[in-house]
Design a protein around this motif. Structure first.
Motif, PDB file in Angstrom:
ATOM      1  N   UNK A 161       0.825  -1.201   0.000  1.00  0.00           N
ATOM      2  CA  UNK A 161       0.000   0.000   0.000  1.00  0.00           C
ATOM      3  C   UNK A 161       0.861   1.252   0.000  1.00  0.00           C
ATOM      4  N   UNK A 162       1.914   1.197   0.809  1.00  0.00           N
ATOM      5  CA  UNK A 162       2.832   2.350   0.839  1.00  0.00           C
ATOM      6  C   UNK A 162       3.487   2.555  -0.528  1.00  0.00           C
ATOM      7  N   UNK A 163       3.942   1.420  -1.115  1.00  0.00           N
ATOM      8  CA  UNK A 163       4.586   1.491  -2.442  1.00  0.00           C
ATOM      9  C   UNK A 163       3.608   1.994  -3.503  1.00  0.00           C
ATOM     10  N   UNK A 164       2.349   1.542  -3.404  1.00  0.00           N
ATOM     11  CA  UNK A 164       1.348   1.957  -4.385  1.00  0.00           C
ATOM     12  C   UNK A 164       1.091   3.451  -4.307  1.00  0.00           C
ATOM     13  N   UNK A 165       1.017   3.987  -3.097  1.00  0.00           N
ATOM     14  CA  UNK A 165       0.815   5.429  -2.950  1.00  0.00           C
ATOM     15  C   UNK A 165       2.011   6.203  -3.521  1.00  0.00           C
ATOM     16  N   UNK A 166       3.198   5.697  -3.182  1.00  0.00           N
ATOM     17  CA  UNK A 166       4.385   6.368  -3.709  1.00  0.00           C
ATOM     18  C   UNK A 166       4.456   6.281  -5.235  1.00  0.00           C
ATOM     19  N   UNK A 167       4.006   5.122  -5.757  1.00  0.00           N
ATOM     20  CA  UNK A 167       4.027   4.939  -7.200  1.00  0.00           C
ATOM     21  C   UNK A 167       3.063   5.907  -7.891  1.00  0.00           C
ATOM     22  N   UNK A 168       1.892   6.100  -7.298  1.00  0.00           N
ATOM     23  CA  UNK A 168       0.933   7.046  -7.869  1.00  0.00           C
ATOM     24  C   UNK A 168       1.496   8.470  -7.866  1.00  0.00           C
ATOM     25  N   UNK A 169       2.119   8.821  -6.714  1.00  0.00           N
ATOM     26  CA  UNK A 169       2.716  10.159  -6.634  1.00  0.00           C
ATOM     27  C   UNK A 169       3.841  10.315  -7.656  1.00  0.00           C
ATOM     28  N   UNK A 170       4.666   9.247  -7.789  1.00  0.00           N
ATOM     29  CA  UNK A 170       5.777   9.290  -8.732  1.00  0.00           C
ATOM     30  C   UNK A 170       5.269   9.379 -10.169  1.00  0.00           C
ATOM     31  N   UNK A 171       4.224   8.609 -10.495  1.00  0.00           N
ATOM     32  CA  UNK A 171       3.658   8.646 -11.846  1.00  0.00           C
ATOM     33  C   UNK A 171       3.120  10.026 -12.174  1.00  0.00           C
ATOM     34  N   UNK A 172       2.456  10.617 -11.167  1.00  0.00           N
ATOM     35  CA  UNK A 172       1.925  11.957 -11.386  1.00  0.00           C
ATOM     36  C   UNK A 172       3.056  12.969 -11.601  1.00  0.00           C
ATOM     37  N   UNK A 173       4.156  12.801 -10.848  1.00  0.00           N
ATOM     38  CA  UNK A 173       5.290  13.719 -11.003  1.00  0.00           C
ATOM     39  C   UNK A 173       5.966  13.525 -12.362  1.00  0.00           C
ATOM     40  N   UNK A 174       6.062  12.250 -12.813  1.00  0.00           N
ATOM     41  CA  UNK A 174       6.647  12.000 -14.127  1.00  0.00           C
ATOM     42  C   UNK A 174       5.772  12.565 -15.227  1.00  0.00           C
ATOM     43  N   UNK A 175       4.454  12.430 -15.063  1.00  0.00           N
ATOM     44  CA  UNK A 175       3.541  12.985 -16.052  1.00  0.00           C
ATOM     45  C   UNK A 175       3.685  14.502 -16.121  1.00  0.00           C
ATOM     46  N   UNK A 176       3.745  15.110 -14.915  1.00  0.00           N
ATOM     47  CA  UNK A 176       3.922  16.568 -14.875  1.00  0.00           C
ATOM     48  C   UNK A 176       5.245  16.975 -15.512  1.00  0.00           C
ATOM     49  N   UNK A 177       6.304  16.208 -15.188  1.00  0.00           N
ATOM     50  CA  UNK A 177       7.608  16.522 -15.758  1.00  0.00           C
ATOM     51  C   UNK A 177       7.594  16.374 -17.275  1.00  0.00           C
ATOM     52  N   UNK A 178       6.929  15.315 -17.786  1.00  0.00           N
ATOM     53  CA  UNK A 178       6.858  15.120 -19.234  1.00  0.00           C
ATOM     54  C   UNK A 178       6.107  16.252 -19.921  1.00  0.00           C
ATOM     55  N   UNK A 179       4.977  16.667 -19.307  1.00  0.00           N
ATOM     56  CA  UNK A 179       4.193  17.752 -19.910  1.00  0.00           C
ATOM     57  C   UNK A 179       4.975  19.059 -19.896  1.00  0.00           C
ATOM     58  N   UNK A 180       5.599  19.340 -18.739  1.00  0.00           N
ATOM     59  CA  UNK A 180       6.380  20.579 -18.644  1.00  0.00           C
ATOM     60  C   UNK A 180       7.539  20.564 -19.646  1.00  0.00           C
ATOM     61  N   UNK A 181       8.216  19.410 -19.744  1.00  0.00           N
ATOM     62  CA  UNK A 181       9.326  19.310 -20.696  1.00  0.00           C
ATOM     63  C   UNK A 181       8.846  19.506 -22.125  1.00  0.00           C
ATOM     64  N   UNK A 182       7.700  18.885 -22.469  1.00  0.00           N
ATOM     65  CA  UNK A 182       7.164  19.024 -23.825  1.00  0.00           C
ATOM     66  C   UNK A 182       6.806  20.479 -24.117  1.00  0.00           C
ATOM     67  N   UNK A 183       6.195  21.160 -23.120  1.00  0.00           N
ATOM     68  CA  UNK A 183       5.824  22.568 -23.321  1.00  0.00           C
ATOM     69  C   UNK A 183       7.077  23.421 -23.520  1.00  0.00           C
ATOM     70  N   UNK A 184       8.096  23.181 -22.683  1.00  0.00           N
ATOM     71  CA  UNK A 184       9.328  23.960 -22.807  1.00  0.00           C
ATOM     72  C   UNK A 184       9.984  23.734 -24.172  1.00  0.00           C
ATOM     73  N   UNK A 185      10.074  22.444 -24.569  1.00  0.00           N
ATOM     74  CA  UNK A 185      10.691  22.151 -25.864  1.00  0.00           C
ATOM     75  C   UNK A 185       9.879  22.730 -27.011  1.00  0.00           C
ATOM     76  N   UNK A 186       8.560  22.723 -26.866  1.00  0.00           N
ATOM     77  CA  UNK A 186       7.701  23.293 -27.908  1.00  0.00           C
ATOM     78  C   UNK A 186       7.925  24.798 -28.036  1.00  0.00           C
ATOM     79  N   UNK A 187       7.994  25.477 -26.885  1.00  0.00           N
ATOM     80  CA  UNK A 187       8.237  26.924 -26.915  1.00  0.00           C
ATOM     81  C   UNK A 187       9.626  27.234 -27.477  1.00  0.00           C
ATOM     82  N   UNK A 188      10.613  26.437 -27.058  1.00  0.00           N
ATOM     83  CA  UNK A 188      11.961  26.647 -27.586  1.00  0.00           C
ATOM     84  C   UNK A 188      11.987  26.429 -29.099  1.00  0.00           C
ATOM     85  N   UNK A 189      11.264  25.396 -29.565  1.00  0.00           N
ATOM     86  CA  UNK A 189      11.221  25.120 -31.002  1.00  0.00           C
ATOM     87  C   UNK A 189      10.545  26.265 -31.753  1.00  0.00           C
TER      88      UNK A 189
END
Length: 508
Positions: A161-189
């Motif tokens: 249960x602890x791992x699952x909660x951490x995994x959800x938080x980590x997935x959400x952070x990776x998703x946020x990081x991917x979106x932010x990275x895509x937006x930054x790269x798009x603006x730079x492009x």
């Protein structure tokens, strides 16, 4: 650095950044999957140990009540499985909070199997107290193992249960990081594309403005400033140089125009003078004898000779008249093979009176070939060559022949004689003159047209090089073979009448 290299460098950096972010997210995901697999494997292992322990306890109870070989075999089977699970449990690393309990759990599994073996060994012996003590130990240890297994399972579920909660938080952070990275790269492009296009279009816009000014005749504009070393810089430098060159060329043209204007006036005077000279030449030609007057005169003389009984002389004059009339026809208009053979007949009639019995004529003609179009004056120069260079030196026995036959794709016309012939040096000189289009005047010919002239005109007429084959040896005569490609259409006009006339009158 060229524009292409700039684009390649930008996209290379962009791909590297995207690949790095993707690789980081992928590695984190793989690590989470590995942790999840470890928890699941421990959970499944504990579940298998619990089930195997329950099966062993059941088989142990049945065996001590009613012993049988079948139950003993099943017991050995589950015992071996429990030993395998014990080994797997030892290989799993427990957390610090459960390390002591895991160590006890491992040894209690061995102790359980040992107590069961001792209970089986003391079964049926006189000292039953010792046997029952072993059986009681088995039930206690088995109960403790079940309780401890449940505790381990509960602990693993808590970790999950602890791992699952951490995994959800980590997935959400990776998703946020991917979106932010895509937006930054798009603006730079977008920013790079805008700056890059602006750096290309601005110089081109300036070049277009200067080109428009040049088209209106304004060459006083200043040179464009070159700021880069790429293709745009090269284009700007080239445009500036071209503008200066055009300006200089226009100045030179104006200077030459002034000189040419003066020359033009002098040229007009020369043209007027040439016109006067041409008019004088035309009047001089008009004062010459009209060819029709000559033909009419020859016809009159022929009829007069016929009336006076000189029929041979009359025929000779008619042949000369026909020969002259045919020679004055336009060389750029084709005729039929029948026309050429009729002309050759007239030439033979004239030469027959000169050579007499010194020469004999042989003819073998396929009448289906007589509509074949050929250039004017093709055969007569070849026959004349045979008379002049072939049999002229023979006292008797001279022979000249013409053969016309049809093949699948060509009409072959062969002119041959048994005269002096030619050696290889003369043949090579002849072909060299033909290849170089070296047409010497043929002073001994009635038409001034020689063999090389005939060969060249045939090549041009049929648009082929291999149209003539010459075979000759000294003392053995000469054979000239014309390989004329078949034509789908004959010459319109008097072709049929020429064929009929030739077939009726050709007596060589």
């Amino acid at each position: 650095m060229t524009i292409q290299n700039k684009l390649i460098a930008f996209f290379f950096v962009l791909i590297i950044l995207m690949s790095a972010v993707s690789f980081f997210i992928y590695q984190s995901g793989q690590q989470s999957i590995s942790q999840y697999d470890e928890i699941l494997q421990r959970f499944l292992l504990l579940n298998e140990i619990a089930q195997t322990n329950h099966e062993l306890q059941t088989l142990f109870t049945r065996y001590v009540l009613v012993p049988s070989d079948e139950q003993l075999a099943q017991f050995e089977y589950h015992r071996q499985h429990l030993l395998d699970y014990q080994q797997q449990f030892e290989e799993m690393v427990a957390t610090d909070s459960t390390r002591s309990m895991s160590k006890n759990y491992y040894h209690m599994l061995s102790y359980l199997l040992n107590r069961m073996e001792l209970a089986f060994e003391t079964y049926g012996q006189p000292n039953t107290r010792e046997h029952f003590q072993y059986r009681e130990d088995v039930y206690k240890v088995s109960s403790w193992i079940n309780e401890t297994t449940l505790r381990f399972i509960n602990h693993e579920l808590t970790d999950y249960h602890t791992f699952h909660r951490e995994l959800l938080v980590q997935s959400q952070s990776y998703l946020t990081m991917g979106i932010v990275t895509a937006i930054i790269l798009f603006k730079v492009s977008l920013l790079f594309t805008y700056l890059f296009c602006k750096k290309i279009t601005d110089p081109i816009r300036l070049l277009a403005g200067q080109a428009k000014a040049l088209s209106s005749g304004n060459f006083s504009i200043k040179d464009l400033r070159v700021t880069t070393n790429d293709e745009i810089g090269l284009l700007t430098r080239t445009f500036n140089q071209m503008k200066r060159d055009i300006h200089r060329l226009i100045k030179q043209i104006k200077q030459k125009a002034a000189v040419e204007a003066k020359l033009h006036e002098q040229t007009i005077k020369n043209i007027k003078m040439n016109q006067l000279l041409k008019e004088m030449e035309l009047r001089t030609l008009q004062n010459q004898m009209n060819p029709h007057f000559l033909f009419n005169t020859l016809n009159m003389v022929s009829k007069l000779a016929y009336i006076e009984g000189a029929e041979k002389t009359s025929d000779l004059i008619v042949s000369i008249s026909n020969l002259l009339r045919y020679n004055l026809r336009s060389l750029d208009k084709p005729v039929t093979l029948a026309d050429e053979l009729k002309h050759v007949r007239d030439y033979f009639d004239i030469q027959k009176n000169r050579f007499g019995e010194r020469v004999s004529i042989k003819v073998d003609i396929d009448a289906s070939c007589l509509t074949q179009p050929v250039p004017l004056l093709t055969l007569q120069p070849l026959i004349e060559n045979a008379f002049i260079h072939g049999i002229d030196s023979l006292e008797s026995g001279g022979e000249i022949g013409i053969t016309v036959e049809e093949t699948t794709t060509h009409v072959h016309v062969e002119v041959y004689d048994n005269g002096a012939g030619m050696d290889q040096d003369v043949l090579q000189l002849l072909w060299r003159q033909q290849a170089e289009f070296h047409l010497d005047d043929q002073h001994g010919h009635t038409t001034g047209i020689g063999l090389t002239n005939v060969i060249k005109r045939l090549s041009l007429f049929y648009d082929q090089e291999d149209v003539v084959d010459i075979r000759s040896k000294p003392g053995e005569g000469t054979r000239i073979i014309l390989k004329l490609p078949k034509q789908t259409k004959g010459i319109q006009g008097g072709g049929s009448s020429c064929i009929r006339s030739y077939l009726l009158r050709m007596k060589l």
